[in-house]
Design a protein around this motif. Structure first.
Motif, PDB file in Angstrom:
ATOM      1  N   ILE A 262     -59.157  50.067  42.170  1.00 50.35           N
ATOM      2  CA  ILE A 262     -58.541  49.099  43.172  1.00 50.35           C
ATOM      3  C   ILE A 262     -57.778  48.099  42.306  1.00 50.35           C
ATOM      4  O   ILE A 262     -56.639  47.667  43.055  1.00 50.35           O
ATOM      5  N   GLN A 263     -58.296  47.647  41.432  1.00 48.56           N
ATOM      6  CA  GLN A 263     -57.640  46.584  40.539  1.00 48.56           C
ATOM      7  C   GLN A 263     -56.264  47.239  40.097  1.00 48.56           C
ATOM      8  O   GLN A 263     -55.208  46.440  40.188  1.00 48.56           O
ATOM      9  N   GLN A 264     -56.197  48.237  39.867  1.00 48.65           N
ATOM     10  CA  GLN A 264     -54.862  49.226  39.144  1.00 48.65           C
ATOM     11  C   GLN A 264     -54.134  49.095  40.298  1.00 48.65           C
ATOM     12  O   GLN A 264     -52.883  48.791  40.200  1.00 48.65           O
ATOM     13  N   GLU A 265     -54.370  49.406  41.747  1.00 44.92           N
ATOM     14  CA  GLU A 265     -53.439  49.513  42.785  1.00 44.92           C
ATOM     15  C   GLU A 265     -53.026  48.139  43.119  1.00 44.92           C
ATOM     16  O   GLU A 265     -51.814  47.803  43.253  1.00 44.92           O
ATOM     17  N   ASN A 266     -53.853  47.137  42.944  1.00 46.70           N
ATOM     18  CA  ASN A 266     -53.596  45.638  43.362  1.00 46.70           C
ATOM     19  C   ASN A 266     -52.345  45.236  42.576  1.00 46.70           C
ATOM     20  O   ASN A 266     -51.358  44.635  42.658  1.00 46.70           O
ATOM     21  N   LEU A 267     -52.439  45.595  41.101  1.00 46.90           N
ATOM     22  CA  LEU A 267     -51.498  45.367  40.067  1.00 46.90           C
ATOM     23  C   LEU A 267     -50.130  45.924  40.284  1.00 46.90           C
ATOM     24  O   LEU A 267     -48.963  45.435  40.230  1.00 46.90           O
ATOM     25  N   ARG A 268     -50.044  47.215  40.913  1.00 49.46           N
ATOM     26  CA  ARG A 268     -49.029  47.934  41.069  1.00 49.46           C
ATOM     27  C   ARG A 268     -48.232  47.234  42.318  1.00 49.46           C
ATOM     28  O   ARG A 268     -46.992  47.016  42.376  1.00 49.46           O
ATOM     29  N   ARG A 269     -48.937  46.673  43.369  1.00 50.29           N
ATOM     30  CA  ARG A 269     -48.403  46.142  44.528  1.00 50.29           C
ATOM     31  C   ARG A 269     -47.560  44.597  44.084  1.00 50.29           C
ATOM     32  O   ARG A 269     -46.545  44.218  44.707  1.00 50.29           O
ATOM     33  N   ARG A 270     -48.485  44.159  43.077  1.00 49.39           N
ATOM     34  CA  ARG A 270     -47.941  42.770  42.371  1.00 49.39           C
ATOM     35  C   ARG A 270     -46.573  43.033  41.784  1.00 49.39           C
ATOM     36  O   ARG A 270     -45.928  42.197  41.983  1.00 49.39           O
ATOM     37  N   LEU A 271     -46.501  44.328  41.075  1.00 48.69           N
ATOM     38  CA  LEU A 271     -45.413  44.312  40.258  1.00 48.69           C
ATOM     39  C   LEU A 271     -44.153  44.592  41.260  1.00 48.69           C
ATOM     40  O   LEU A 271     -43.218  44.224  40.814  1.00 48.69           O
ATOM     41  N   GLU A 272     -44.617  45.244  42.270  1.00 52.15           N
ATOM     42  CA  GLU A 272     -43.468  45.704  43.137  1.00 52.15           C
ATOM     43  C   GLU A 272     -42.884  44.420  43.798  1.00 52.15           C
ATOM     44  O   GLU A 272     -41.654  43.979  43.924  1.00 52.15           O
ATOM     45  N   ARG A 273     -43.801  43.181  43.980  1.00 52.28           N
ATOM     46  CA  ARG A 273     -43.477  42.054  44.553  1.00 52.28           C
ATOM     47  C   ARG A 273     -42.620  41.092  43.454  1.00 52.28           C
ATOM     48  O   ARG A 273     -41.511  40.598  43.866  1.00 52.28           O
ATOM     49  N   GLN A 274     -42.907  41.117  42.032  1.00 50.90           N
ATOM     50  CA  GLN A 274     -42.244  40.907  41.393  1.00 50.90           C
ATOM     51  C   GLN A 274     -40.979  41.419  40.981  1.00 50.90           C
ATOM     52  O   GLN A 274     -40.017  40.358  40.537  1.00 50.90           O
ATOM     53  N   LYS A 275     -40.729  42.476  41.142  1.00 55.24           N
ATOM     54  CA  LYS A 275     -39.628  43.201  41.156  1.00 55.24           C
ATOM     55  C   LYS A 275     -38.462  42.549  42.201  1.00 55.24           C
ATOM     56  O   LYS A 275     -37.640  42.159  41.746  1.00 55.24           O
ATOM     57  N   ILE A 276     -38.983  42.413  43.290  1.00 50.09           N
ATOM     58  CA  ILE A 276     -38.167  41.980  44.433  1.00 50.09           C
ATOM     59  C   ILE A 276     -37.916  40.426  44.116  1.00 50.09           C
ATOM     60  O   ILE A 276     -36.752  40.019  44.315  1.00 50.09           O
ATOM     61  N   ALA A 277     -38.753  39.474  43.597  1.00 50.48           N
ATOM     62  CA  ALA A 277     -38.644  38.317  43.258  1.00 50.48           C
ATOM     63  C   ALA A 277     -37.505  37.922  42.010  1.00 50.48           C
ATOM     64  O   ALA A 277     -36.849  37.247  42.024  1.00 50.48           O
ATOM     65  N   LEU A 278     -37.519  39.075  41.166  1.00 53.37           N
ATOM     66  CA  LEU A 278     -36.568  38.907  40.171  1.00 53.37           C
ATOM     67  C   LEU A 278     -35.216  39.251  40.416  1.00 53.37           C
ATOM     68  O   LEU A 278     -34.246  38.732  40.196  1.00 53.37           O
ATOM     69  N   ALA A 279     -35.005  40.353  41.450  1.00 54.91           N
ATOM     70  CA  ALA A 279     -33.657  40.812  42.038  1.00 54.91           C
ATOM     71  C   ALA A 279     -33.117  39.600  42.776  1.00 54.91           C
ATOM     72  O   ALA A 279     -31.893  39.738  42.675  1.00 54.91           O
ATOM     73  N   ARG A 280     -33.731  38.839  43.380  1.00 51.93           N
ATOM     74  CA  ARG A 280     -33.061  37.891  44.239  1.00 51.93           C
ATOM     75  C   ARG A 280     -32.135  36.937  43.381  1.00 51.93           C
ATOM     76  O   ARG A 280     -31.228  36.240  43.847  1.00 51.93           O
ATOM     77  N   PHE A 281     -32.558  37.106  41.883  1.00 52.18           N
ATOM     78  CA  PHE A 281     -31.586  36.008  41.282  1.00 52.18           C
ATOM     79  C   PHE A 281     -30.168  36.390  41.088  1.00 52.18           C
ATOM     80  O   PHE A 281     -29.293  35.651  41.046  1.00 52.18           O
ATOM     81  N   TRP A 282     -29.805  37.665  41.081  1.00 56.58           N
ATOM     82  CA  TRP A 282     -28.596  38.021  41.388  1.00 56.58           C
ATOM     83  C   TRP A 282     -28.384  38.734  42.789  1.00 56.58           C
ATOM     84  O   TRP A 282     -27.208  39.283  43.013  1.00 56.58           O
ATOM     85  N   GLY A 283     -28.880  38.062  43.652  1.00 61.94           N
ATOM     86  CA  GLY A 283     -28.564  38.234  45.113  1.00 61.94           C
ATOM     87  C   GLY A 283     -28.798  39.514  45.678  1.00 61.94           C
ATOM     88  O   GLY A 283     -28.435  40.100  47.025  1.00 61.94           O
ATOM     89  N   SER A 284     -29.723  40.378  45.232  1.00 63.07           N
ATOM     90  CA  SER A 284     -30.007  41.705  45.573  1.00 63.07           C
ATOM     91  C   SER A 284     -31.375  41.772  46.274  1.00 63.07           C
ATOM     92  O   SER A 284     -32.483  40.905  46.040  1.00 63.07           O
ATOM     93  N   THR A 285     -31.396  42.654  47.417  1.00 56.44           N
ATOM     94  CA  THR A 285     -32.853  42.818  47.980  1.00 56.44           C
ATOM     95  C   THR A 285     -33.231  44.091  47.707  1.00 56.44           C
ATOM     96  O   THR A 285     -34.335  44.727  48.346  1.00 56.44           O
ATOM     97  N   LYS A 286     -32.916  44.882  46.817  1.00 57.37           N
ATOM     98  CA  LYS A 286     -33.245  46.121  46.316  1.00 57.37           C
ATOM     99  C   LYS A 286     -33.595  46.095  45.007  1.00 57.37           C
ATOM    100  O   LYS A 286     -33.185  45.385  44.128  1.00 57.37           O
ATOM    101  N   ILE A 287     -34.543  47.028  44.676  1.00 54.36           N
ATOM    102  CA  ILE A 287     -35.008  47.092  43.246  1.00 54.36           C
ATOM    103  C   ILE A 287     -34.213  48.392  42.740  1.00 54.36           C
ATOM    104  O   ILE A 287     -34.645  49.351  43.014  1.00 54.36           O
ATOM    105  N   GLU A 288     -33.546  47.831  41.440  1.00 53.71           N
ATOM    106  CA  GLU A 288     -32.676  49.070  40.991  1.00 53.71           C
ATOM    107  C   GLU A 288     -32.855  49.186  39.606  1.00 53.71           C
ATOM    108  O   GLU A 288     -32.301  49.817  38.908  1.00 53.71           O
TER     109      GLU A 288
END
Length: 406
Positions: A181-207
């Motif tokens: 469960i903890q491992q899956e929670n971290l995977r979900r958090r990682l995806e959220r952080q990727k989206i948050a990082l991509a917003r800095f260059w105006g993107s809504t996709k994880i590339e």
């Protein structure tokens, strides 16, 4: 600017899908919506400067007198038609003062742009570090899953042989489930952080698949006195010097209004009754301009004088923030080194000894669980201390606008 914020990280050009901080910074500088707003503000100020450099406009006036009245002036026979050109002669270097004020505003905007860029890249770096931290936590979570699997298998084998009760098997199974469960929670958090990082260059996709950098590389810091000297020359403080020049320009512009402009009018008048024409010339000047303008000058002077106190207050706040970040960085680096060099090696040895003793029946199940959890907690703490150290390092580089380490 990018060198100041990426000096702490190492990169590899071989991984195409991994995102480096340098690439993230380049994309942000090119595409960040917040930074692009300054382009339009700069265009607006440039247009205002062009307007400020214009000379007073000319006016064409037409005046018709002595017509449509009574008696001898009941018709247009006695009318007087005047066509005149008028304008204003600006005195007191008003146009030059307007241009100087427009230039000061453009210089201030440039420093504000630099300061805002540092703020945005500082936030970007913080998000990048948090993402690196989550990646390390995912590795630790995978290790926890493997340890839980090993424990579960060992406990099942011992239960089959009748050495322990089934209750311990259920506890080991529950621990394995919790690790997953903890491992899956971290995977979900990682995806959220990727989206948050991509917003800095105006993107809504994880590339990108991951971020690349060394969470445990700190380097040797400069002396605090050198860092504070750099802060005093950073855009966050230099913008006050630019604002000082801006306020000085506003004061000079207000003072130019003490000297009244000279209005003039030149034209030609035609007398319909005689058919003659004559030239007209007139001048006008407002009276008591200096006394009427004194309030505006005082207001501009008050704003200029208050700016120095704002600068001093800002510098004190930056000194406090810089020292706090500098001190915390040193504190958490020291804690990280102790965990890495002493605590974790001791706990790894303790876990090995505990497991061997459990296999021989000399220690209980709970002893193994405790030793395993203590090791995982220490590794988690090592990740957290490194993360906080790098986050404070990013703050220092944001404040000083230069690399903290060589």
């Amino acid at each position: 600017m990018s060198c100041a914020l990426i000096s702490s990280f190492s990169y590899s050009a071989n991984t195409q899908q991994a995102l480096t901080l340098q690439t993230a910074i380049e994309r942000t500088l090119q595409q960040n919506p917040q930074l692009h707003q300054f382009e339009f503000a700069s265009q607006r100020l440039a247009s205002e400067r062009e307007t400020s450099d214009l000379k007073p406009a000319y006016q064409l006036g037409v005046e018709l007198e002595n017509f449509a009245g009574t008696g001898e002036v009941s018709s247009f026979d006695s009318a007087e038609l005047t066509v005149a050109l008028s304008s204003v002669i600006e005195l007191g270097d008003k146009r030059q003062s307007r241009v100087a004020l427009a230039n000061a505003r453009m210089n201030t905007l440039e420093l504000e742009r630099q300061a805002q860029t540092l703020d945005v890249l500082g936030e970007l770096t913080g998000s990048f570090i948090q993402l690196m931290s989550t990646q390390q936590e995912l590795k630790l979570a995978a290790e926890a899953v493997e340890l839980s699997k090993s424990l579960h298998n060992t406990v099942k084998n011992r239960a089959h042989s009748g050495a322990i009760s089934d209750a311990e098997v259920m506890r080991a199974k529950a621990m394995l489930t919790q690790s997953n469960i903890q491992q899956e929670n971290l995977r979900r958090r990682l995806e959220r952080q990727k989206i948050a990082l991509a917003r800095f260059w105006g993107s809504t996709k994880i590339e990108f698949s991951s971020v690349e950098g060394d969470l445990f590389a700190f380097g040797q810091s400069q002396a605090f006195s050198d860092l504070y000297t750099a802060v005093q020359q950073s855009p966050a403080i230099m913008v006050f010097a630019s604002e000082q020049r801006l306020k000085d320009a506003e004061v000079r512009l207000a003072q130019t209004q003490n000297r009244a402009d000279l209005g003039w009018q030149f034209g030609i008048r035609r007398f319909e009754e005689t058919g003659d024409s004559a030239l007209t010339l007139g001048f006008s000047m407002p009276l008591f301009n200096e006394s009427r303008n004194s309030g505006t000058v005082k207001s501009a002077l008050a704003e200029r004088n208050a700016l120095e106190y704002r600068r001093s207050d800002r510098l004190l706040a930056l000194h406090s923030r810089l020292y706090s970040a500098y001190s915390q960085r040193e504190q958490f680096i020291a804690a990280h080194q102790q965990l890495k060099q002493s605590v974790i090696p001791d706990l790894e040895k303790a876990l090995t000894i505990t497991r061997q003793a459990y296999d021989r029946g000399r220690l209980k199940y709970q002893d193994w669980i405790t030793a395993q959890q203590e090791l995982l907690n220490a590794k988690q703490q090592m990740i957290e201390t490194a993360t906080v150290a790098l986050l404070n390092q990013a703050v220092i580089e944001q404040l000083t606008a230069q690399p903290l380490t060589e």
